[in-house]
Write a protein that holds these residues in place. Sequence first.
Motif, PDB file in Angstrom:
ATOM      1  N   ALA A  60      13.173   9.934  12.917  1.00 35.21           N
ATOM      2  CA  ALA A  60      12.895   9.584  11.516  1.00 35.21           C
ATOM      3  C   ALA A  60      12.092   8.285  11.423  1.00 35.21           C
ATOM      4  CB  ALA A  60      14.204   9.454  10.734  1.00 35.21           C
ATOM      5  N   VAL A  61      12.451   7.291  12.219  1.00 34.99           N
ATOM      6  CA  VAL A  61      11.748   6.005  12.182  1.00 34.99           C
ATOM      7  C   VAL A  61      10.311   6.163  12.671  1.00 34.99           C
ATOM      8  CG1 VAL A  61      11.675   3.698  13.227  1.00 34.99           C
ATOM      9  CG2 VAL A  61      13.819   4.596  12.329  1.00 34.99           C
ATOM     10  N   SER A  62      10.092   7.022  13.647  1.00 30.58           N
ATOM     11  CA  SER A  62       8.744   7.208  14.185  1.00 30.58           C
ATOM     12  C   SER A  62       7.779   7.783  13.153  1.00 30.58           C
ATOM     13  CB  SER A  62       8.776   8.106  15.421  1.00 30.58           C
ATOM     14  OG  SER A  62       9.010   9.455  15.064  1.00 30.58           O
ATOM     15  N   LYS A  63       8.303   8.395  12.101  1.00 30.30           N
ATOM     16  CA  LYS A  63       7.461   8.977  11.059  1.00 30.30           C
ATOM     17  C   LYS A  63       7.054   7.965   9.988  1.00 30.30           C
ATOM     18  CE  LYS A  63       9.014  13.719  11.360  1.00 30.30           C
ATOM     19  NZ  LYS A  63       9.496  14.861  10.597  1.00 30.30           N
ATOM     20  N   ILE A  64       7.633   6.775  10.024  1.00 22.88           N
ATOM     21  CA  ILE A  64       7.314   5.764   9.012  1.00 22.88           C
ATOM     22  C   ILE A  64       5.951   5.158   9.330  1.00 22.88           C
ATOM     23  CG2 ILE A  64       7.967   3.530   8.030  1.00 22.88           C
ATOM     24  CD1 ILE A  64      10.895   4.280   8.700  1.00 22.88           C
ATOM     25  N   LYS A  65       5.046   5.218   8.381  1.00 24.53           N
ATOM     26  CA  LYS A  65       3.709   4.658   8.565  1.00 24.53           C
ATOM     27  C   LYS A  65       3.743   3.193   8.129  1.00 24.53           C
ATOM     28  CE  LYS A  65      -1.086   5.075   7.369  1.00 24.53           C
ATOM     29  NZ  LYS A  65      -2.089   5.640   6.492  1.00 24.53           N
ATOM     30  N   LEU A  66       3.470   2.304   9.086  1.00 25.40           N
ATOM     31  CA  LEU A  66       3.425   0.881   8.766  1.00 25.40           C
ATOM     32  C   LEU A  66       2.104   0.572   8.093  1.00 25.40           C
ATOM     33  CD1 LEU A  66       4.889  -0.591  12.065  1.00 25.40           C
ATOM     34  CD2 LEU A  66       6.082   0.006   9.958  1.00 25.40           C
ATOM     35  N   GLN A  67       2.174  -0.275   7.077  1.00 25.97           N
ATOM     36  CA  GLN A  67       0.975  -0.631   6.333  1.00 25.97           C
ATOM     37  C   GLN A  67       0.906  -2.136   6.152  1.00 25.97           C
ATOM     38  OE1 GLN A  67       1.296   1.509   2.653  1.00 25.97           O
ATOM     39  NE2 GLN A  67       0.656   3.422   3.559  1.00 25.97           N
ATOM     40  N   GLY A  68      -0.291  -2.632   6.121  1.00 25.90           N
ATOM     41  CA  GLY A  68      -0.486  -4.049   5.842  1.00 25.90           C
ATOM     42  C   GLY A  68      -0.295  -4.912   7.075  1.00 25.90           C
ATOM     43  N   ASP A  69      -0.641  -6.171   6.906  1.00 24.02           N
ATOM     44  CA  ASP A  69      -0.496  -7.146   7.976  1.00 24.02           C
ATOM     45  C   ASP A  69       0.890  -7.751   7.949  1.00 24.02           C
ATOM     46  OD1 ASP A  69      -3.168  -6.809   8.746  1.00 24.02           O
ATOM     47  OD2 ASP A  69      -3.842  -8.247   7.224  1.00 24.02           O
ATOM     48  N   ARG A  70       1.310  -8.259   9.102  1.00 25.18           N
ATOM     49  CA  ARG A  70       2.610  -8.913   9.172  1.00 25.18           C
ATOM     50  C   ARG A  70       2.593 -10.228   8.410  1.00 25.18           C
ATOM     51  NH1 ARG A  70       6.242 -10.007  14.547  1.00 25.18           N
ATOM     52  NH2 ARG A  70       7.993 -10.900  13.442  1.00 25.18           N
ATOM     53  N   TYR A  71       1.485 -10.956   8.553  1.00 25.04           N
ATOM     54  CA  TYR A  71       1.322 -12.250   7.883  1.00 25.04           C
ATOM     55  C   TYR A  71      -0.025 -12.261   7.160  1.00 25.04           C
ATOM     56  CZ  TYR A  71       4.772 -13.766  11.381  1.00 25.04           C
ATOM     57  OH  TYR A  71       5.881 -13.887  12.172  1.00 25.04           O
ATOM     58  N   PRO A  72      -0.174 -13.101   6.137  1.00 30.96           N
ATOM     59  CA  PRO A  72      -1.500 -13.315   5.569  1.00 30.96           C
ATOM     60  C   PRO A  72      -2.415 -13.906   6.657  1.00 30.96           C
ATOM     61  CG  PRO A  72       0.191 -14.214   4.128  1.00 30.96           C
ATOM     62  CD  PRO A  72       0.865 -13.817   5.402  1.00 30.96           C
ATOM     63  N   ALA A  73      -3.731 -13.722   6.547  1.00 35.50           N
ATOM     64  CA  ALA A  73      -4.686 -14.113   7.581  1.00 35.50           C
ATOM     65  C   ALA A  73      -4.516 -15.564   8.028  1.00 35.50           C
ATOM     66  CB  ALA A  73      -6.110 -13.869   7.092  1.00 35.50           C
ATOM     67  N   GLU A  75      -1.837 -17.513   7.901  1.00 32.92           N
ATOM     68  CA  GLU A  75      -0.584 -17.658   8.635  1.00 32.92           C
ATOM     69  C   GLU A  75      -0.680 -17.012  10.008  1.00 32.92           C
ATOM     70  OE1 GLU A  75       2.164 -19.445   7.718  1.00 32.92           O
ATOM     71  OE2 GLU A  75       0.897 -20.086   6.063  1.00 32.92           O
ATOM     72  N   GLU A  76      -1.383 -15.908  10.094  1.00 31.83           N
ATOM     73  CA  GLU A  76      -1.560 -15.215  11.371  1.00 31.83           C
ATOM     74  C   GLU A  76      -2.206 -16.143  12.390  1.00 31.83           C
ATOM     75  OE1 GLU A  76      -1.113 -11.601  13.531  1.00 31.83           O
ATOM     76  OE2 GLU A  76      -0.633 -11.910  11.438  1.00 31.83           O
ATOM     77  N   LYS A  77      -3.165 -16.942  11.966  1.00 33.31           N
ATOM     78  CA  LYS A  77      -3.817 -17.901  12.861  1.00 33.31           C
ATOM     79  C   LYS A  77      -2.817 -18.947  13.360  1.00 33.31           C
ATOM     80  CE  LYS A  77      -8.207 -17.556  10.453  1.00 33.31           C
ATOM     81  NZ  LYS A  77      -9.139 -18.263   9.547  1.00 33.31           N
TER      82      LYS A  77
END
Length: 81
Positions: A60-73, A75-77
């Motif tokens: 069931a978890v493998s079917k979840i489509k992740l969307q978006g970034d983990r952090y804003p750009a 913060e990612e840096k």
Amino acid sequence: MNLVNGRERPSSQVAFAWLFGQKPWIIPIPGTTKLERLEENLRSVDLEFTPEEWRDFNHAVSKIKLQGDRYPAEEEKRVGH
């Protein structure tokens, strides 16, 4: 409520138990202000899944489509990703 090993368990317990079973270093932090809910969530450490339940949850978890970034750009840096 979810049925696990023939017992009804709150969804939060099932989710925490699944997280605990992923890697030994994963420690979920429940966000609650109610002692009753904290105690309920802590009981998830006693929840054991059958091999079939693990298979079903992971499928069931493998079917979840992740969307978006983990952090804003910006913060990612800062976190080195």
